[in-house]
Design a protein around this motif. Structure first.
Motif, short mmCIF file in Angstrom:
data_model
loop_
_atom_site.label_atom_id
_atom_site.label_comp_id
_atom_site.label_asym_id
_atom_site.label_seq_id
_atom_site.Cartn_x
_atom_site.Cartn_y
_atom_site.Cartn_z
N VAL A 49 11.16 -12.88 -0.32
CA VAL A 49 9.79 -12.38 -0.15
C VAL A 49 9.75 -11.34 0.98
N LEU A 50 10.45 -11.60 2.07
CA LEU A 50 10.51 -10.64 3.17
C LEU A 50 11.15 -9.33 2.71
N GLU A 51 12.22 -9.44 1.95
CA GLU A 51 12.87 -8.24 1.42
C GLU A 51 11.92 -7.50 0.48
N PHE A 52 11.19 -8.24 -0.33
CA PHE A 52 10.20 -7.64 -1.23
C PHE A 52 9.17 -6.85 -0.43
N SER A 53 8.67 -7.43 0.65
CA SER A 53 7.64 -6.75 1.45
C SER A 53 8.19 -5.50 2.14
N LYS A 54 9.49 -5.50 2.43
CA LYS A 54 10.10 -4.35 3.11
C LYS A 54 10.53 -3.24 2.15
N THR A 55 11.02 -3.62 0.97
CA THR A 55 11.65 -2.62 0.10
C THR A 55 11.13 -2.60 -1.33
N GLY A 56 10.22 -3.51 -1.67
CA GLY A 56 9.87 -3.66 -3.08
C GLY A 56 8.53 -3.11 -3.50
N LEU A 57 7.86 -2.38 -2.60
CA LEU A 57 6.51 -1.90 -2.94
C LEU A 57 6.40 -0.39 -2.84
N LEU A 58 5.61 0.17 -3.74
CA LEU A 58 5.23 1.58 -3.66
C LEU A 58 4.09 1.71 -2.66
N HIS A 59 3.66 2.93 -2.38
CA HIS A 59 2.59 3.16 -1.41
C HIS A 59 1.28 2.47 -1.79
#
Length: 81
Positions: A49-59
């Motif tokens: 989840v932390l990785e998702f929040s850092k690298t998994g989202l567009l603007h």
């Protein structure tokens, strides 16, 4: 029987485990479908989840391709009971 991870998803799991210092024994247990404690499973999910929040989202806070893969990985780990 649980669905096996693709090689791409396994690589993503390896990356998260290495990046966040997760015990490699936990990785082996999960990949080999051996039982893991609830706290170990939660620790791994928290890292993904932390990785998702850092690298998994567009603007616009929509998931990018990596984010969709991380979501699938979270689902796969959460199915591990």
């Amino acid at each position: 029987m649980r669905k096996q991870l693709s090689s791409q998803m396994l690589s993503l799991l390896d990356e998260v485990i290495e990046k966040y210092g997760i015990d490699s024994q936990l990785q082996c247990a999960i990949v080999e479908n051996r039982p893991v404690s609830e706290s170990d499973r939660e620790k791994l999910v928290d890292s993904v989840v932390l990785e998702f929040s850092k690298t998994g989202l567009l603007h616009g806070d929509e998931p990018n391709i990596r984010g969709m893969q991380l979501e699938q990985l979270i689902d796969w780990i959460n199915d591990f009971s």
